[in-house]
Write a protein that holds these residues in place. Sequence first.
Motif, PDB file in Angstrom:
ATOM      1  N   UNK A 467       0.820  -1.215   0.000  1.00 45.63           N
ATOM      2  CA  UNK A 467       0.000   0.000   0.000  1.00 45.63           C
ATOM      3  C   UNK A 467       0.853   1.264   0.000  1.00 45.63           C
ATOM      4  N   UNK A 468       2.165   1.107   0.126  1.00 46.96           N
ATOM      5  CA  UNK A 468       3.067   2.264   0.081  1.00 46.96           C
ATOM      6  C   UNK A 468       3.591   2.522  -1.324  1.00 46.96           C
ATOM      7  N   UNK A 469       3.264   1.653  -2.274  1.00 44.46           N
ATOM      8  CA  UNK A 469       3.866   1.734  -3.608  1.00 44.46           C
ATOM      9  C   UNK A 469       3.610   3.089  -4.265  1.00 44.46           C
ATOM     10  N   UNK A 470       4.708   3.798  -4.524  1.00 42.86           N
ATOM     11  CA  UNK A 470       4.696   5.092  -5.204  1.00 42.86           C
ATOM     12  C   UNK A 470       3.804   6.126  -4.519  1.00 42.86           C
ATOM     13  N   UNK A 471       3.641   5.994  -3.196  1.00 41.68           N
ATOM     14  CA  UNK A 471       2.910   7.000  -2.440  1.00 41.68           C
ATOM     15  C   UNK A 471       3.869   8.150  -2.086  1.00 41.68           C
ATOM     16  N   UNK A 472       3.330   9.361  -1.864  1.00 36.72           N
ATOM     17  CA  UNK A 472       4.178  10.521  -1.561  1.00 36.72           C
ATOM     18  C   UNK A 472       4.974  10.335  -0.270  1.00 36.72           C
ATOM     19  N   UNK A 473       6.194  10.866  -0.279  1.00 38.19           N
ATOM     20  CA  UNK A 473       7.097  10.734   0.868  1.00 38.19           C
ATOM     21  C   UNK A 473       7.539  12.117   1.334  1.00 38.19           C
ATOM     22  N   UNK A 508      -5.144   6.661   2.000  1.00 36.93           N
ATOM     23  CA  UNK A 508      -6.435   6.165   2.465  1.00 36.93           C
ATOM     24  C   UNK A 508      -6.180   5.261   3.662  1.00 36.93           C
ATOM     25  N   UNK A 509      -7.185   5.063   4.508  1.00 32.65           N
ATOM     26  CA  UNK A 509      -6.998   4.162   5.653  1.00 32.65           C
ATOM     27  C   UNK A 509      -6.667   2.745   5.193  1.00 32.65           C
ATOM     28  N   UNK A 510      -5.603   2.183   5.753  1.00 31.72           N
ATOM     29  CA  UNK A 510      -5.148   0.853   5.350  1.00 31.72           C
ATOM     30  C   UNK A 510      -4.863   0.004   6.585  1.00 31.72           C
ATOM     31  N   UNK A 596       2.922  -3.913   3.566  1.00 29.82           N
ATOM     32  CA  UNK A 596       1.945  -4.865   3.042  1.00 29.82           C
ATOM     33  C   UNK A 596       0.643  -4.770   3.843  1.00 29.82           C
ATOM     34  N   UNK A 597      -0.472  -4.650   3.118  1.00 28.75           N
ATOM     35  CA  UNK A 597      -1.765  -4.543   3.785  1.00 28.75           C
ATOM     36  C   UNK A 597      -2.893  -4.445   2.789  1.00 28.75           C
ATOM     37  N   UNK A 598      -4.034  -3.995   3.273  1.00 31.58           N
ATOM     38  CA  UNK A 598      -5.206  -3.787   2.422  1.00 31.58           C
ATOM     39  C   UNK A 598      -5.670  -2.347   2.574  1.00 31.58           C
ATOM     40  N   UNK A 599      -6.062  -1.766   1.440  1.00 31.45           N
ATOM     41  CA  UNK A 599      -6.547  -0.398   1.466  1.00 31.45           C
ATOM     42  C   UNK A 599      -8.020  -0.331   1.787  1.00 31.45           C
ATOM     43  N   UNK A 600      -8.437   0.774   2.310  1.00 34.72           N
ATOM     44  CA  UNK A 600      -9.845   1.018   2.608  1.00 34.72           C
ATOM     45  C   UNK A 600     -10.130   2.473   2.260  1.00 34.72           C
TER      46      UNK A 600
END
Length: 760
Positions: A467-473, A508-510, A596-600
């Motif tokens: 869920x972190x893939x290419x998210x802003x840092x 998003x909440x994950x 690693x997780x699931x997005x919501x």
Amino acid sequence: MTLQAKKMTLVHWISLVVVVNLGAARNYDEGGRMPETYDDSWLNVRVSPDKVSSDSRMQTSDPQTSDPDVDEELAEAVDEVHQRIKDEIEGFTTVKDFKKYTRNSKNALKLYKLELLHNIIRYGEQTIELQNQFVMWILNNINALETLLTSGDVENDRWGEAVRIVAQILEQDRKAKQGWKLKLAIAIGLTFSTPVISTADGSEIDGLARYHSYAKWGDEGLLFDAFYRLSAWQMRYVVGSWAKDEELIWARENVLEEFRDPNKIGSVTHSMVELKLFNDDGISAFESGYYYGKPVTLEWIHTIGGLSGASSKFGSGMAQAFGIPALPISQPGGHTAFIWQKNGTDWHLAKDISGWEKSTTHTGIQYSWKVAAPFFTMMTEAQLNSEAYRTSEKLRILAGSFVNEDMQFQLLDEATSLCPQNYDLWNHLDILFWSGHPSRVDKNVLQKRMLPHLKENEREAEKERNVAWKRPVRASEAEEEAQVISYEGGEWAAVDEDGAWVEIDLGAPCSVNELKIHWWGTSYSIDYDILAEIDGKYVKVKSREDELREDESYNAWGVLEGWEGLTTKVKLEMRNGSVDPWYGKYYYGIRQIVIMGQGDRVKEDISLSRPVVTSVEGSGWELVDGDESTHWSIKSKNAWITIDLEGLCRVSEVVIDWMGGIQGKQRVQLLVGGKVQEEKRGKLETVEMEGYAADLKVMLRGAKKYEIRGITVRGNCYSLSDILKSKVPRGFATPDATYTAYVIKDIYGVIDGFTCDNCL
């Protein structure tokens, strides 16, 4: 030949009318749009978008080939056959009907014949030799014709010349009618329909001679085994070599033995070409005398050396000599790199200084769709699933002029699901939803077609992923460089000995199942905390003591178990760093963080300020204004309320805010495409739902009067563009690869350009 005889000859092989066509692999401008001036074949005039009427962009009446330069008998025959095809598909009402039609080889042959004829007429070549037996063979052989029309674009749209060359090859070599030699012949025809120029001396390379050379080399087993498995499109980047045949022979005879391998051949340039700014006599590579006025052959480049252009030409030629696709590409600053297909499968970028995103097709190299180099990988994926690509092309042709706008959209949507790599499809949809021509696609049709895609999106979202893939840092320093840690392939380092931090916004909440840190070198943080933003507040969830590190060597991975609570941001606060062994100044370094997780998604009020229609004309706005001081009332035993959610939505809850308690009985319905997806009955106030809706309908029964302060629908809504964009990556084998991400982003740009008022 009499007029009637000519018509009968044409009808013998023509089985479909000229159709609306964006080209088998048309070139588009850098914005992904059709050029500002283009030839709308179904209008039979050259027009600009601002001069097109609202009824002309995707008209469905019989197209007429009214160009005065087109053979009159040909035009009459085409129009006659058009009616025949219309009769064949009359009564088709579903996508399934049309797909079944395309699976019939005779029908497919009709589609491809007229596709080819259309290309020839549309782009100015008014005729082909229909009486030539080899031309006739091409036009009546489904394998040959389909391969010809699904193997990329023809430069300057010289389709008639391409057919002429293939026919000549067939006349000279009867074995070219099947197998790898047929693919070779078609590759030659498409590629040499415009001149291919030798970079050694500027002369034109003979396409027919090139065919016979590769046919001979193939028969003699001089090419790598991968060559025989190539598609005709891939072969174009073998036979289109700028090296002359004698240079390719030299290449095979002089290659270093360790590189005589389909997985290594492109890399031989590093060992056989010395990078030299000046030759041995001190002449600069930027001066004409660098190569002493001799032809710049592969052998002479090997002898003298050169810069990036020479090295890339050499690497491409060496690969092509063994039947491996390769081509030079341009990069910023005048740099020339090249790409080659290792073992004839995966494109490899060599002599690179700028990456795929900034690479474009080199001048003199033919390309499909767009000039950006990543589009080669896009076509490669399309070719790997040739059945899906070819079916998508046949559906595109049928969508052109035989169906209304509702069916056009359905066929194009089906085609993009089968083969999202077919860039023509997206541009065809772009015309359907073009700003100068408001779409008349029925709203219910759109909703029904998008619902399965949305359900699939929801299923994908439920799967565990990074869920972190290419998210802003964000980072305590070097924030621009820190962006790389949310995906593989980079590194970030901090010099502040006192401490450093990085933060990743998950968007998003994950739920988090596992967090992994790929440290850089030995610049580990000896002491750190992991903070998670949960319900808007940061809380400490893990620390260094929780990390399981595989070892203490260079670039080790640290692994931590997940935690409870839906997380929107993750922050790593580092202390007590370890200075790096290379530069002696970086105390903290990270290559990548994987979560690693699931997005919501936060459930929103999706009914607020939405359009409302009730059984009382002009009323209902009070139900969705978000103001508790207003209310809606009606004196009637039976009443109804419909809220347009202005999107396709996943609904989790419906709340009816009654004045004075529940009145009567209710039926709450979730509607998509006018059909009920889920319904709840009873005395309802707070209703849990788990379904999809474009409209919410509430029916009121059993009371004399109804008074309601408001109706709140909670869930998440998606636009047509949202849903179309979400399905694109699923069709790519490597959606996260840099070159794939580039073309997916380009497709997103096309979709974002759709103009559609309240589509869903």
